[in-house]
Design an enzyme around this catalytic site. Structure first.
Site, PDB file in Angstrom:
ATOM      1  N   GLY A  18       3.248   8.640  85.627  1.00  0.00           N
ATOM      2  CA  GLY A  18       3.525   9.946  84.493  1.00  0.00           C
ATOM      3  C   GLY A  18       3.303  11.443  85.289  1.00  0.00           C
ATOM      4  O   GLY A  18       3.868  12.294  84.879  1.00  0.00           O
ATOM      5  N   GLY A  19       2.284  11.225  86.167  1.00  0.00           N
ATOM      6  CA  GLY A  19       2.044  12.493  86.911  1.00  0.00           C
ATOM      7  C   GLY A  19       1.513  13.611  86.020  1.00  0.00           C
ATOM      8  O   GLY A  19       0.893  13.440  85.083  1.00  0.00           O
TER       9      GLY A  19
ATOM     10  N   ALA B   1       9.409  20.043  84.453  1.00  0.00           N
ATOM     11  CA  ALA B   1       9.794  18.665  84.477  1.00  0.00           C
ATOM     12  C   ALA B   1      11.281  18.211  84.218  1.00  0.00           C
ATOM     13  O   ALA B   1      11.740  17.380  84.730  1.00  0.00           O
ATOM     14  CB  ALA B   1       9.010  17.793  83.439  1.00  0.00           C
TER      15      ALA B   1
ATOM     16  N   HIS C  38      24.322  25.273  55.616  1.00  0.00           N
ATOM     17  CA  HIS C  38      23.535  26.308  55.043  1.00  0.00           C
ATOM     18  C   HIS C  38      22.507  25.543  54.112  1.00  0.00           C
ATOM     19  O   HIS C  38      22.955  24.616  53.443  1.00  0.00           O
ATOM     20  CB  HIS C  38      24.578  27.230  54.259  1.00  0.00           C
ATOM     21  CG  HIS C  38      23.911  28.269  53.588  1.00  0.00           C
ATOM     22  ND1 HIS C  38      23.114  29.469  53.956  1.00  0.00           N
ATOM     23  CD2 HIS C  38      23.553  28.237  52.135  1.00  0.00           C
ATOM     24  CE1 HIS C  38      22.679  30.100  53.109  1.00  0.00           C
ATOM     25  NE2 HIS C  38      22.673  29.600  52.093  1.00  0.00           N
TER      26      HIS C  38
HETATM   27  C1  FAD Z   1      -0.171  22.977  81.467  1.00  0.00           C
HETATM   28  C2  FAD Z   1       1.194  22.656  81.899  1.00  0.00           C
HETATM   29  C3  FAD Z   1       2.109  22.768  80.904  1.00  0.00           C
HETATM   30  C4  FAD Z   1       3.622  22.274  81.154  1.00  0.00           C
HETATM   31  N1  FAD Z   1       4.550  22.259  80.435  1.00  0.00           N
HETATM   32  C5  FAD Z   1       5.752  21.870  80.588  1.00  0.00           C
HETATM   33  C6  FAD Z   1       6.712  21.858  79.854  1.00  0.00           C
HETATM   34  O1  FAD Z   1       6.521  21.710  78.593  1.00  0.00           O
HETATM   35  N2  FAD Z   1       8.046  21.566  80.186  1.00  0.00           N
HETATM   36  C7  FAD Z   1       8.271  21.257  81.416  1.00  0.00           C
HETATM   37  O2  FAD Z   1       9.346  20.963  81.688  1.00  0.00           O
HETATM   38  N3  FAD Z   1       7.339  21.324  82.447  1.00  0.00           N
HETATM   39  C8  FAD Z   1       6.093  21.489  82.115  1.00  0.00           C
HETATM   40  N4  FAD Z   1       5.023  21.800  82.932  1.00  0.00           N
HETATM   41  C9  FAD Z   1       5.230  21.329  84.391  1.00  0.00           C
HETATM   42  C10 FAD Z   1       5.719  19.987  84.675  1.00  0.00           C
HETATM   43  O3  FAD Z   1       4.285  19.167  84.398  1.00  0.00           O
HETATM   44  C11 FAD Z   1       5.753  19.646  86.157  1.00  0.00           C
HETATM   45  O4  FAD Z   1       6.990  20.305  86.406  1.00  0.00           O
HETATM   46  C12 FAD Z   1       6.240  18.127  86.529  1.00  0.00           C
HETATM   47  O5  FAD Z   1       5.077  17.190  86.324  1.00  0.00           O
HETATM   48  C13 FAD Z   1       6.488  17.844  87.898  1.00  0.00           C
HETATM   49  O6  FAD Z   1       6.905  16.726  87.984  1.00  0.00           O
HETATM   50  P1  FAD Z   1       7.014  16.005  89.576  1.00  0.00           P
HETATM   51  O7  FAD Z   1       7.427  14.759  89.355  1.00  0.00           O
HETATM   52  O8  FAD Z   1       7.617  17.053  90.537  1.00  0.00           O
HETATM   53  O9  FAD Z   1       5.268  16.169  89.873  1.00  0.00           O
HETATM   54  P2  FAD Z   1       4.104  15.540  89.146  1.00  0.00           P
HETATM   55  O10 FAD Z   1       4.109  15.467  87.764  1.00  0.00           O
HETATM   56  O11 FAD Z   1       2.997  16.930  89.640  1.00  0.00           O
HETATM   57  O12 FAD Z   1       3.852  14.283  89.782  1.00  0.00           O
HETATM   58  C14 FAD Z   1       3.524  14.395  91.217  1.00  0.00           C
HETATM   59  C15 FAD Z   1       2.644  12.820  91.583  1.00  0.00           C
HETATM   60  O13 FAD Z   1       2.644  12.655  93.011  1.00  0.00           O
HETATM   61  C16 FAD Z   1       1.190  11.971  92.923  1.00  0.00           C
HETATM   62  N5  FAD Z   1       1.101  12.115  94.503  1.00  0.00           N
HETATM   63  C17 FAD Z   1       0.942  13.486  95.269  1.00  0.00           C
HETATM   64  N6  FAD Z   1       0.873  12.992  96.603  1.00  0.00           N
HETATM   65  C18 FAD Z   1       0.901  11.883  96.790  1.00  0.00           C
HETATM   66  C19 FAD Z   1       0.562  11.006  97.703  1.00  0.00           C
HETATM   67  N7  FAD Z   1       0.715  11.482  99.055  1.00  0.00           N
HETATM   68  N8  FAD Z   1       0.845   9.517  97.628  1.00  0.00           N
HETATM   69  C20 FAD Z   1       0.796   9.125  96.477  1.00  0.00           C
HETATM   70  N9  FAD Z   1       1.051   9.881  95.496  1.00  0.00           N
HETATM   71  C21 FAD Z   1       1.035  11.210  95.369  1.00  0.00           C
HETATM   72  C22 FAD Z   1       0.449  12.751  92.347  1.00  0.00           C
HETATM   73  O14 FAD Z   1      -0.784  12.245  92.007  1.00  0.00           O
HETATM   74  C23 FAD Z   1       1.243  13.056  91.073  1.00  0.00           C
HETATM   75  O15 FAD Z   1       1.224  12.044  89.747  1.00  0.00           O
HETATM   76  C24 FAD Z   1       3.715  21.882  82.919  1.00  0.00           C
HETATM   77  C25 FAD Z   1       2.609  21.880  83.698  1.00  0.00           C
HETATM   78  C26 FAD Z   1       1.715  22.215  83.186  1.00  0.00           C
HETATM   79  C27 FAD Z   1       0.440  22.266  84.451  1.00  0.00           C
END
Ligand code: FAD
Length: 477
Positions: A44-45, A321, A445
């Site tokens: 879920g990250g 996200a 409306h």
């Molecule tokens: C407070 C806050 C509010 C937000 N609100 C929104 C919103 O309302 N709408 C929206 O679209 N976005 C929002 N975001 C942004 C959103 O959370 C991110 O853009 C999104 O999580 C990015 O997804 P990702 O898969 O790129 O990375 P992440 O969600 O960061 O997931 C990356 C994963 O990789 C894992 N990982 C890293 N390195 C390694 C490794 N070497 N080996 C194994 N695993 C590893 C980490 O543990 C993590 O679980 C928000 C962010 C924050 C901080």
């Protein structure tokens, strides 16, 4: 730890189980690929555990709390409302846990191998996974890097339970008495307004002139922040922070000269992110990165190494996200032989302030800078019948239109319903809608979306709920 030569072969190895990684994993499995998904923490990250879900639980709670006083006028009596931080934390944690279980079940149901450990590239074909007690090697045909990003913190500042980033804010165990928010993105605005509406004293500091929104929306936003008694300092840059037993003193500078010091019980530093790439072994595979370390990808989510893809926050561009999901799915489809590509020019930008803001396409200023001859239409939510019923009359809707072709270039709204409505705007812009495409249909409306109809109609002075004298003013070419 013993590192042998044996490597398990997989068609796709994904590093990171956030929105970018797990959407890619499921899409690739749907397309018949054998997938291994490696996550070092929880599936879920950031989005699920420290981002989208906790933050929208916070903003929704604040909006509900602040809206209670209005119910009295509807004849609903609410005995004196209180807010308990611990109960709120339990509430959003249960939402997160439920959603996490859902993701885990989907990964299992799609027969995706899920490994817990830290992954890094050993070569252009191999990834090593360190799970603490043992080390495994996987050989891949394709790899996807979806490791996300981490908030920046200025030099010399240490994280604590008083100095927080958007990732650590969720460790708070009570409502801050006073909060300084430093930043200029959606989350800085969301946190500032939510904590204020829940009862904290809030000061919002932004290094730039504003928040990158259309000027019409920005003006209304500043008015609403002022009405909510959020103190706003624009064009103030972070200098330093000093923590004592129960406060933090933040020093800011304006125009590199004038110094301002603000004291608060807590500080949220929400100004920028860096990619999670340290220790990933990117130097071994040699993928191209920008000057800040973010991975460069093309419209298929491919890096400069054609069988290695990247998605989400670790790549160039916005940190959302919604972008991670699109890029992850595009990567899975492209490596499976489909001709998928993404286009990030029409990503809806949403801010869960109260009222919320949602925009898609060009602002008036951007359209002019791009050389368009622009006409605009604007309609205040105070003229919308359903907004009156809700008691949420703040905000406005604004249309940016190409004066030569009548093509809609941008749709901007601050007001109740904006978050859900903006998707219609995205469809309209995707379909290259013109002024008449939005003006012609019958609108339900009473409904909040009538504000869009009147914003479009006001371009040509046809809006019904705009007094004649203002009709001309609102339509500018
Ligand atoms: C407070 C806050 C509010 C937000 N609100 C929104 C919103 O309302 N709408 C929206 O679209 N976005 C929002 N975001 C942004 C959103 O959370 C991110 O853009 C999104 O999580 C990015 O997804 P990702 O898969 O790129 O990375 P992440 O969600 O960061 O997931 C990356 C994963 O990789 C894992 N990982 C890293 N390195 C390694 C490794 N070497 N080996 C194994 N695993 C590893 C980490 O543990 C993590 O679980 C928000 C962010 C924050 C901080």
């Amino acid at each position: 730890m013993v590192v042998g030569d044996f490597a398990t072969k997989r068609q796709l190895v994904i590093i990171g189980g956030g929105p970018g990684g797990y959407h890619a994993a499921i899409r690739a499995a749907q397309l018949g690929l054998e997938v291994t998904l490696i996550e070092k923490e929880k599936l879920g990250g950031v989005c699920l555990h420290k981002g989208c879900i906790p933050s929208k639980s916070l903003t929704q709670t604040a909006a509900n709390f602040s809206g209670l006083s209005y119910y009295k006028q509807m004849g609903i009596s609410v005995p004196e409302a209180t807010f308990e931080y611990e109960t709120f934390t339990n509430y959003y944690s249960s939402v997160v846990t439920g959603l996490q279980k859902g993701v885990e079940a989907l990964i299992k149901a799609n027969k995706i191998e899920h490994l817990t450990g830290t992954a890094s590239f050993m070569s252009g074909e191999r990834v090593g996974i360190d799970s603490g007690h043992h080390f495994e090697m996987y050989e891949f045909e394709h790899a996807l890097i979806a490791t996300g990003s981490s908030p920046l913190l200025p030099g010399g500042v240490k994280l604590s339970n008083r100095i927080m980033t958007p990732h650590t804010l969720w460790e708070l165990n009570g409502l801050p008495e006073s909060l300084v928010v430093y930043g200029e993105d959606y989350f800085a605005l969301e946190a500032a307004m939510a904590y204020k509406q829940l009862g904290s004293e809030v000061t919002l500091i932004t290094p730039g002139d504003g928040f990158g929104l259309d000027s019409g929306i920005e003006k209304e936003l500043l008015r609403v922040l002022k009405k909510n008694k959020v103190k706003v300092f624009r064009k103030h840059q972070w200098e330093s922070a000093e923590e004592t037993a129960d406060t933090v003193a933040v020093t800011l500078s304006k125009d590199a000269e004038e110094k301002v010091s603000i004291e608060a019980s807590h500080v949220l530093y929400a100004a920028g992110y860096s990619p999670n790439v340290d220790g990933l072994g990117l130097e071994v595979i040699n993928v191209e990165r920008d000057e800040n370390g973010f991975i460069v990808v093309n419209e298929h989510s491919q890096t400069s190494v054609s069988n290695i893809y990247a998605a989400g926050d670790c790549t160039i561009g916005m940190k959302l996200a919604s972008k991670a999901i699109k890029q992850g799915k595009t990567a899975a489809e492209h490596m499976s032989g489909l001709s998928s590509a993404f286009n990030l020019s029409l990503v809806p930008y949403v801010v869960h302030t109260n009222p919320p803001i949602a925009t898609v396409g060009l602002t008036e200023e951007q359209a002019k800078n791009e050389g368009y001859e622009v006409k605009t239409g604007q309609f205040s939510m105070s003229g919308n019948g359903f907004a009156s019923i809700l008691g949420q009359k703040e905000g406005l809707a604004k249309m940016i239109i190409d004066a030569k072709t009548d093509v809609i270039l941008g749709i901007h709204m601050m007001g109740a319903g904006a978050v859900e409505m903006i998707q219609s705007g995205t469809y309209a812009l995707e379909m290259v809608a013109r002024e008449e495409d939005l003006a012609y249909p019958v609108y339900a409306h009473p409904a909040l979306n009538e504000a869009w109809l009147e914003a479009v109609e006001s371009v040509s002075g046809k809006a019904i709920h705009v007094p004649p004298a203002r009709k001309k003013e609102k339509s500018t070419v």
